[in-house]
Design an enzyme around this catalytic site. Structure first.
Site, PDB file in Angstrom:
ATOM      1  N   ASP A 127       2.658  43.588 -92.538  1.00  0.00           N
ATOM      2  CA  ASP A 127       2.695  42.695 -91.116  1.00  0.00           C
ATOM      3  C   ASP A 127       3.692  43.682 -90.387  1.00  0.00           C
ATOM      4  O   ASP A 127       4.653  43.836 -90.712  1.00  0.00           O
ATOM      5  CB  ASP A 127       3.240  41.184 -91.345  1.00  0.00           C
ATOM      6  CG  ASP A 127       3.582  40.584 -90.034  1.00  0.00           C
ATOM      7  OD1 ASP A 127       2.890  40.833 -88.986  1.00  0.00           O
ATOM      8  OD2 ASP A 127       4.481  39.718 -90.133  1.00  0.00           O
ATOM      9  N   ASP A 130       4.282  37.785 -87.647  1.00  0.00           N
ATOM     10  CA  ASP A 130       3.683  36.502 -87.687  1.00  0.00           C
ATOM     11  C   ASP A 130       3.350  36.030 -89.247  1.00  0.00           C
ATOM     12  O   ASP A 130       2.942  34.968 -89.508  1.00  0.00           O
ATOM     13  CB  ASP A 130       2.391  36.303 -86.908  1.00  0.00           C
ATOM     14  CG  ASP A 130       1.509  37.320 -87.303  1.00  0.00           C
ATOM     15  OD1 ASP A 130       1.758  38.109 -88.166  1.00  0.00           O
ATOM     16  OD2 ASP A 130       0.316  37.265 -86.798  1.00  0.00           O
ATOM     17  N   ASP A 156      -1.709  43.185 -90.544  1.00  0.00           N
ATOM     18  CA  ASP A 156      -2.455  43.420 -89.441  1.00  0.00           C
ATOM     19  C   ASP A 156      -2.705  45.074 -89.390  1.00  0.00           C
ATOM     20  O   ASP A 156      -2.619  45.761 -90.481  1.00  0.00           O
ATOM     21  CB  ASP A 156      -1.665  43.132 -88.048  1.00  0.00           C
ATOM     22  CG  ASP A 156      -0.203  43.605 -88.116  1.00  0.00           C
ATOM     23  OD1 ASP A 156       0.055  44.810 -88.662  1.00  0.00           O
ATOM     24  OD2 ASP A 156       0.710  42.886 -87.791  1.00  0.00           O
ATOM     25  N   ASP A 192     -21.132  42.092 -98.141  1.00  0.00           N
ATOM     26  CA  ASP A 192     -20.426  40.989 -98.951  1.00  0.00           C
ATOM     27  C   ASP A 192     -21.768  39.967 -99.456  1.00  0.00           C
ATOM     28  O   ASP A 192     -22.789  39.924 -98.649  1.00  0.00           O
ATOM     29  CB  ASP A 192     -19.904  39.972 -97.978  1.00  0.00           C
ATOM     30  CG  ASP A 192     -19.137  38.592 -98.306  1.00  0.00           C
ATOM     31  OD1 ASP A 192     -18.244  38.869 -99.459  1.00  0.00           O
ATOM     32  OD2 ASP A 192     -19.451  37.516 -98.045  1.00  0.00           O
ATOM     33  N   GLU A 225     -22.004  43.784-102.842  1.00  0.00           N
ATOM     34  CA  GLU A 225     -21.618  42.824-103.921  1.00  0.00           C
ATOM     35  C   GLU A 225     -22.834  42.159-104.499  1.00  0.00           C
ATOM     36  O   GLU A 225     -23.501  41.271-103.657  1.00  0.00           O
ATOM     37  CB  GLU A 225     -20.493  41.923-103.312  1.00  0.00           C
ATOM     38  CG  GLU A 225     -19.877  40.867-104.391  1.00  0.00           C
ATOM     39  CD  GLU A 225     -19.253  39.836-103.682  1.00  0.00           C
ATOM     40  OE1 GLU A 225     -18.319  38.970-104.178  1.00  0.00           O
ATOM     41  OE2 GLU A 225     -19.658  39.447-102.494  1.00  0.00           O
TER      42      GLU A 225
HETATM   43  C1  BGC Z   1     -16.292  37.295-100.818  1.00  0.00           C
HETATM   44  C2  BGC Z   1     -15.274  36.078-100.787  1.00  0.00           C
HETATM   45  C3  BGC Z   1     -15.927  35.080 -99.704  1.00  0.00           C
HETATM   46  C4  BGC Z   1     -17.127  35.023-100.213  1.00  0.00           C
HETATM   47  C5  BGC Z   1     -18.057  34.217 -98.962  1.00  0.00           C
HETATM   48  C6  BGC Z   1     -17.558  36.727-101.401  1.00  0.00           C
HETATM   49  O1  BGC Z   1     -18.105  37.140-102.564  1.00  0.00           O
HETATM   50  O2  BGC Z   1     -15.711  38.251-101.535  1.00  0.00           O
HETATM   51  O3  BGC Z   1     -13.806  36.363-100.680  1.00  0.00           O
HETATM   52  O4  BGC Z   1     -15.334  33.867 -99.972  1.00  0.00           O
HETATM   53  O5  BGC Z   1     -18.085  36.515-100.369  1.00  0.00           O
HETATM   54  O6  BGC Z   1     -18.146  35.249 -97.782  1.00  0.00           O
END
Ligand code: BGC
Length: 555
Positions: free
Chosen positions: A35, A39, A43, A214, A283
Site C-alpha cells: 500500500d 488506505d 495499489d 480466469d 485456469e
Molecule cells: C479466481 C477466484 C474468483 C473466481 C471467480 C477464480 O478461479 O481465481 O479468485 O473468485 O475465479 O472469478
C-alpha cells in the site's frame, strides 16, 4: 534482448516468442502486496515500488490479479469496467508506469482477465437486465422459470446455492457460476464475444505481455440447459471446491466446458498473434475431465498457450501424487503446455496444507526444489518465496464471501491473502501505514523480506538459488521428464534437453534417505541450487538429509 514496438506503439520487450515456455511467473495479489496511499489496501504504485524484490528473484514475469474497476464483492474478480483501473489501485498512468518499470528490469507483465462473468454493476449487465429486447438482451444467460417458479435447472454456484438468480425487471433468471453479483456472460452471443475481445486488445495495446484467463472453461454453457447428473463419489473430492461444498456432487457436463469454447479461444489466439510474443495461461478446473479439457484447449498451437492446473492445489503431498499427476499430464495433454502452481490466492498456502510435523521451512524448501524442476511453466504466489504459512483469520476479520458462507468448516480464502511482510520493524510489516484490510499474522513478521534476505539459510535464499539454477540449466525449463524408480519418499526424475541431461532427486521425508544411482549412469554432482545432498566418491549412492535434494549431470 531486442526492443520491439507493440501494436499500440508502447515499447515491450518481446525478444523470444516462446519466452513463456518454462517461465517462472510471480503472482501478485494487488490488495495485499504494498500500500502506498495509506488506505490499508495495496495499489499499483506499491507494485512498482517493490519490483526490485521481484527482480531479485529473477523470475520471468509477473501475473497481477485484477485491478480493474469493480465493486469488489469478489475483490476484483467482479469487473464493472474492463478498461479502467479501479481508483483503489490507482490510474491507467500508474499502470503504464508499472509496465515500463517492469520491462526496464526485464520482467514481463501478464494480467488477469475475468471474461466469464462481469459484475452486476457493469454497464453491459445493467442494459441487459433492463428489458428482453434491448441491444444487449442476450449478452448474459437468461432463462425463464419452470412452471412452478423454480430455476430452469439444477446448476449450482461454486460460492453456494443455485447458479440462478431471479431478476424482477425481466421476470427471468440469470446464470451466475460464482456470486449472485457475478452474472455469466453468454458466449453464444457473437456481439458479447466481440466486446470482450476489444477489451483484451485494449490491454495488448498498452503493452502487456500476456493474460491469465480466469475460469476459462466456464465461458460457454449448454443452450439446452440440461440438468447436470450427480458425480460419482470418488469425483467429489476435486480440489476445485472444499468438501463441504455440494458443487462437487454434480458432474458438470452441461454448465461449462462446452465445445463451442474452442472457437472463441481460436478467436482470442488470432487476436494475440497479431502482437509479438504474447501468451495466455488458462485456469482450467474441470473435475475428472480436467486433463482432457487442458488437452483440447492447449493443443494445436491455435488456442491457449498454457493450462493452469489444480493438480497440486490439493492437501496431498506425496511422491505418488507427483508421479501420477505429471505422468497423466504428459500422457493425455500431448503437445499442450502445463503451468504448475502449489499456492495461489484461492487456496490454503501449501506450506500449511502439506506440513504435518511442524517442519514448515523444510517443506517450503523441498517443495520449491520440486516445483522449479518440473517440466512446464511455474507460478509462484506472493509470500511463497518466504515460506509463509496460512493465516488463521478470526471470523470478525473475514472478508471473503465464500468463507463467510461456509464458515467454520471452510474458512474461505482470506488466510492466504493477508499482507506481504516486507520489514520486520515497520508498521504492519512495511505493508501500509494504516490498518490493513486483512490482519498481518504475528507469526509472519519473522519471515519478512528484510529478515530472510539477511539469512543465507532462509526459504527466500532457497527460492533465489533454485530459480537461478533453473535458469542456468535449460533442461529444467523445457526438457523432457522421465521418472526413475526410487525408494520410499524419494522422488527422482531425469530432465533432458538437447545435450543436457540432469538427474533430480528429492527426499520428501523428514529423515535421511539414500538413492542408488541406476547401473551404468555416470553422474557429476551439480551445485548452485542450495540443497546439501551429496554423491559418494564412487558416484553410486546419493545421500540425502530429510527434505533434501540432489541434482547431477548425466554424462
Ligand atoms: C479466481 C477466484 C474468483 C473466481 C471467480 C477464480 O478461479 O481465481 O479468485 O473468485 O475465479 O472469478
Amino acid at each position: 534482448m531486442s526492443e520491439v514496438v507493440s501494436g499500440g506503439g508502447i515499447a515491450s520487450h518481446a525478444a523470444d516468442a516462446d519466452w513463456w515456455r518454462g517461465a517462472v511467473i510471480y503472482q501478485i495479489y494487488p490488495r495485499s502486496f504494498q500500500d502506498t496511499d495509506g488506505d490499508g489496501v495495496g495499489d499499483l504504485k506499491g507494485i512498482a515500488g517493490r519490483l526490485d524484490h521481484i527482480a531479485s528473484l529473477d523470475v520471468d514475469a509477473i501475473w497481477i490479479s485484477p485491478f480493474f474497476q469493480s465493486p469488489m464483492k469478489d475483490f476484483g474478480y467482479d469487473v464493472s469496467d474492463y478498461c479502467a483501473v479501479d481508483p483503489l489501485f490507482g490510474t491507467l498512468a500508474d499502470f503504464d508506469h508499472l509496465i515500463a518499470e517492469a520491462h526496464a528490469r526485464n520482467i514481463k507483465v501478464t494480467i488477469d482477465q475475468v471474461l466469464s462473468h462481469t459484475s452486476d454493476q457493469h454497464a453491459w449487465f445493467k442494459e441487459s437486465r433492463s428489458s428482453k429486447t434491448n441491444a444487449k438482451a442476450d449478452w448474459y444467460v437468461w432463462a425463464d422459470a419452470k412452471p412452478d417458479g423454480t430455476p430452469p435447472n439444477n446448476w449450482l454456484s461454486i460460492f453456494g446455492g443455485s447458479a440462478w438468480e431471479w431478476d424482477t425487471t425481466r421476470c427471468q433468471y440469470f446464470l451466475h457460476n460464482f456470486l449472485t453479483s457475478q452474472p455469466d456472460i453468454n458466449f453464444h452471443s457473437q456481439a458479447a464475444q466481440d466486446a470482450l475481445l476489444d477489451s483484451v486488445e485494449f490491454w495488448l495495446k498498452r503493452g502487456v505481455d500476456g493474460f491469465r484467463l480466469d475460469t476459462v472453461n466456464f465461458y460457454v454453457h449448454s443452450q439446452g440447459l440440461e440438468n447436470n447428473p450427480p458425480a460419482s463419489l470418488e469425483d467429489r473430492s476435486s480440489p476445485e471446491a472444499p468438501a463441504v461444498n455440494p458443487y462437487n456432487w454434480q458432474d458438470h457436463i452441461h454448465d461449462k466446458s462446452q465445445p463451442e469454447n474452442l472457437e472463441f479461444l481460436k478467436r482470442l489466439r488470432a487476436l494475440l498473434d497479431r502482437y509479438p510474443a504474447k501468451t495466455t495461461v488458462g485456469e482450467i478446473g474441470d473435475g475428472p475431465r480436467s486433463l482432457k479439457t487442458m488437452a483440447a484447449y492447449t493443443s494445436g498451437g491455435d488456442k491457449l498457450h498454457m493450462s493452469y492446473t489444480f493438480d497440486f492445489l490439493s492437501p496431498i503431498f506425496s511422491k505418488a501424487h507427483f508421479v501420477q499427476r505429471v505422468k497423466a499430464f504428459e500422457a493425455i495433454v500431448g503437445d499442450g503446455w502445463p503451468c504448475w502452481a502449489f499456492s495461489n490466492h484461492d487456496v490454503v498456502r501449501h506450506v500449511s496444507r502439506w506440513t504435518s510435523d511442524g517442519d514448515f521451512d523444510g517443506v517450503a524448501k523441498i517443495a520449491a526444489g520440486i516445483l522449479l524442476s518440473l517440466r512446464g511453466s511455474v507460478c509462484l504466489y506472493q509470500g511463497e518465496e518466504l515460506g509463509l504459512t496460512e493465516a488463521d483469520v478470526a471470523y470478525e476479520d473475514l472478508q471473503d464471501p465464500y468463507g463467510i458462507r461456509f464458515w467454520p468448516e471452510y474458512k474461505g480464502r482470506d488466510g492466504c491473502r493477508t499482507p506481504m511482510v516486507w520489514e520486520s520493524n515497520g508498521a504492519y510489516a512495511g505493508f501500509s501505514s494504516a490498518k490493513p484490510w486483512l490482519p498481518v499474522p504475528p507469526e509472519h513478521i519473522a519471515k519478512a523480506v528484510n529478515r530472510e534476505t539477511s539469512d543465507r539459510s532462509s526459504v527466500l535464499a532457497q527460492y533465489r538459488q533454485m530459480i537461478a539454477f533453473r535458469r542456468a540449466h535449460p533442461a529444467l525449463r523445457d526438457g523432457s521428464i522421465e521418472f526413475v524408480d526410487a525408494p520410499g519418499d524419494v522422488l527422482a526424475f531425469v530432465r533432458e534437453d538437447g545435450g543436457e541431461k540432469i538427474l533430480c532427486v528429492f527426499n520428501l521425508g523428514s529423515s535421511g534417505a539414500s538413492f542408488a544411482v541406476p547401473a551404468g549412469m555416470k553422474l557429476t554432482a551439480l551445485d548452485g541450487h542450495g540443497f546439501k545432498a551429496g554423491l559418494d566418491a564412487a558416484g553410486r549412492t546419493v545421500s540425502l538429509g530429510g527434505r533434501d535434494a540432489f541434482f547431477g549431470k548425466i554424462a
